[in-house]
Write an enzyme that holds these catalytic residues in place. Structure first.
Site, PDB file in Angstrom:
ATOM      1  N   ASP A 177     -25.648  13.884 -19.504  1.00  0.00           N
ATOM      2  CA  ASP A 177     -26.138  13.924 -21.041  1.00  0.00           C
ATOM      3  C   ASP A 177     -27.561  14.461 -20.849  1.00  0.00           C
ATOM      4  OD1 ASP A 177     -27.116  12.855 -23.518  1.00  0.00           O
ATOM      5  OD2 ASP A 177     -25.097  11.690 -23.474  1.00  0.00           O
ATOM      6  N   HIS A 248     -25.766  17.441 -25.985  1.00  0.00           N
ATOM      7  CA  HIS A 248     -26.210  16.169 -24.744  1.00  0.00           C
ATOM      8  C   HIS A 248     -26.170  16.996 -23.401  1.00  0.00           C
ATOM      9  CE1 HIS A 248     -26.066  12.632 -27.392  1.00  0.00           C
ATOM     10  NE2 HIS A 248     -25.071  13.182 -27.886  1.00  0.00           N
ATOM     11  N   GLU A 315     -22.264  15.264 -31.706  1.00  0.00           N
ATOM     12  CA  GLU A 315     -23.626  15.350 -31.784  1.00  0.00           C
ATOM     13  C   GLU A 315     -24.340  16.567 -31.260  1.00  0.00           C
ATOM     14  OE1 GLU A 315     -24.680  10.522 -32.117  1.00  0.00           O
ATOM     15  OE2 GLU A 315     -24.483  11.472 -29.912  1.00  0.00           O
TER      16      GLU A 315
HETATM   17  C1  ACM Z   1     -21.281   9.086 -29.346  1.00  0.00           C
HETATM   18  O1  ACM Z   1     -21.163   7.804 -29.358  1.00  0.00           O
HETATM   19  N1  ACM Z   1     -22.001  10.098 -29.352  1.00  0.00           N
HETATM   20  C2  ACM Z   1     -19.771   9.676 -28.862  1.00  0.00           C
END
Ligand code: ACM
Length: 541
Positions: A177, A248, A315
């Site tokens: 991440d 991420h 995201e």
């Molecule tokens: C997530 O909670 N961004 C998969």
């Protein structure tokens, strides 16, 4: 016996007749059951002090393990028969079924059978009778975010044991991440030399101004991963690795700045991110970046033998791609509609790449945007809609809606809860979670291959806090994933709570620092750690 998860099929027990295990009780392990025999000696043997030597006959009775493909209910189904004179027979449709049967057998022996050593002299008795059981779902998952806060290998092995005790069979490891890269990749040593460490850490969410000024980090060597995967396999658990792309990814960009959109930001100046939230610094959509991640995934495939590989896909803000001449040129070259299609193009690339190597891609439900790659499976996290759309278009789905099974959400509205994230999700809320939406037809519903509880660790900086957030809700989730339960409103919540009193004793014996029904114990409170509960009504979908 207060079994948990409750068996799906029949149980019939004679309250007044028991079989008693004794020092002479032997263990007979049929073909395919050797791993379960090892587990029984290591776990139940240690807790009871009984040696359980090999042997197919004994005056003290025999625990017999066998595989019999005619046991109905799929390869994880099992039967247990207890006879007061001759002993216990655990028969699985496959080796996994025998293992889950052994888990049930340990529960039948009582909470002290979960200790690591005998507490006192006691009779180890199981009631005589018959039990037949099989899981509702083949994917009974738990996701652990080891990127935001690293959990050293021993902690992961412990969680595999806790999962096994709850008949959960998929550990999804969120390995990368913005805040850390946790997997050794031999070809790219900077991913861990640099990407596994951050200077400091935001404590709490949103308006928090607190910082932990200690550096944080750590990663799994490839040998660590081999050990984790082997330990999981011995427990019939599959480890699904997640390498999150194209969002991420700031830890990777901090290690290798060319991975980022260096035509719009000074990627060489980006650190491993010390704070939380959705982050604009995403991967550049170049051939070089694709080759880099192909090389990363090549090592991932060597380490993780399971069918599914998770590529994240959640995201991914598109601002940098909108500004980047490189990204815009790419969109034109590929004749794509927009930046969403560019993300799709990356995901499709890895879908094909994985399929060519006999694997399957799974990603968060954002991978639906701009067109879902054929063959891809979806982790439906933003409620049920993504999962419904995916199932209706013939894709496999793992249901893990944040509204129900994000275990980092707070467990009550008490100010004593350690960090008040998001909305309240109680043990009862999780118990009443139904993974298959009513609007799916029978054929579509079969696309829901399972369900998963996810634990994100932005504010969970130790294994103790992870325990607090995971338990007892993971126990309720395990029953949802395994047992054939009625519709949510008809579930026997009072009966579940009553069984939980026994289960709390098991968790105590296992050393789990779960949330007590009355709330956090003094040392589980974390005064001063700030987060803000989300506003508005809770989004129960
Ligand atoms: C997530 O909670 N961004 C998969």
């Amino acid at each position: 016996m207060d079994l948990l998860p409750t068996p799906s099929h029949s149980t019939a027990y004679a309250a007044d007749e028991t079989f008693t295990l004794a020092p002479g009780t032997t263990l007979e392990a049929g073909p395919g059951t050797e791993g379960t025999a090892r587990w029984l000696r290591a776990a139940v043997g240690a807790a009871t002090g009984l040696p359980l030597p090999s042997g197919d006959r004994s005056a003290d009775g025999v625990v017999r393990l066998a595989v019999d493909e005619t046991v109905p209910g799929g390869p994880e189904a099992y039967r247990i028969t207890v006879d007061p004179a001759s002993g216990v027979r655990i028969t699985g449709a496959g080796p996994a079924g025998v293992f889950w049967g052994a888990q049930t057998f340990r529960q039948m022996l009582g909470p002290d059978a979960f200790r690591r050593a005998p507490l006192r002299e006691q009779a180890w008795q199981v009631p005589s009778g018959h039990l037949s059981d099989a899981p509702r779902f083949g994917w009974r998952g738990f996701m652990l975010d080891v990127a935001r806060h690293f959990m050293p290998k021993d902690g992961v092995l412990r969680y595999l044991d806790l999962m096994a005790a709850h008949k959960l069979n998929v550990l999804h490891l969120h390995l990368t991440d913005d805040q850390g890269w946790r997997l050794e990749i031999r070809r790219y040593p900077e991913l861990t030399a640099k990407g596994a460490w951050r200077e400091r850490t935001k404590v709490g969410l949103r308006e928090s101004t607190l910082w932990d000024e200690r550096p944080h980090g750590g990663y799994y060597t490839q040998d660590d991963i081999r050990e984790i995967v082997a330990y999981a396999a011995e427990r019939h658990i599959t480890v699904v690795p997640e390498i999150d792309i194209p969002g991420h990814s700031q830890a990777a960009i901090a290690a290798y700045p060319d991975l980022g959109n260096s035509d719009v930001v000074d990627t060489a100046a980006l650190p491993v991110l010390p704070s939380w939230g959705v982050n604009p610094n995403v991967l550049a959509p170049t051939d070089e970046v694709l080759r880099f991640y192909e090389n990363v995934f090549t090592e991932v495939l060597d380490l993780f033998p399971g069918k599914f590989v998770h590529v994240g896909g959640d995201e991914c803000p598109k601002e940098q791609w909108r500004e980047s001449p490189t990204a815009q040129t790419r969109i034109k070259e590929l004749d794509l509609e927009d930046e969403d299609e560019l993300q799709s193009w990356i995901i499709r690339h890895f879908d094909r790449w994985l399929a060519d190597r006999g694997r399957r891609l799974i990603g968060w439900d954002e991978i639906l945007e701009g067109g879902l790659a054929p063959g891809a499976a979806v982790s439906s996290w933003r409620g049920f809609a993504g999962g419904i759309a995916a199932a209706q278009s013939g894709h496999d789905v793992v249901m893990c809606p944040e509204s129900h099974v994000y275990l980092d959400w707070r467990q009550s509205d008490s100010p004593d809860e350690p960090v008040p994230i998001a909305h309240v999700r109680t043990l009862e809320d999780v118990y009443r979670f139904e993974p298959v939406p009513a609007e799916l037809t029978g054929e579509e519903a079969r696309r829901v291959i399972g369900t998963q509880a996810n634990l994100w660790t932005e504010v969970l900086d130790s294994a103790r806090v992870v325990d607090y957030m995971a338990f007892p809700r993971l126990a309720a989730f395990a029953e949802v994933a395994w047992s054939e339960l009625p519709a949510p409103a008809e579930r026997d919540w009072a009966g579940f709570e009553a069984r939980m009193t026994t289960h709390y004793a098991r968790l105590d014996a296992l050393g789990v620092e779960y949330r007590r029904p009355q709330g956090p114990l003094p040392w589980q409170r974390r005064p001063g750690v700030v987060g803000r509960p989300k506003e508005g009504p809770p989004p129960i979908v």
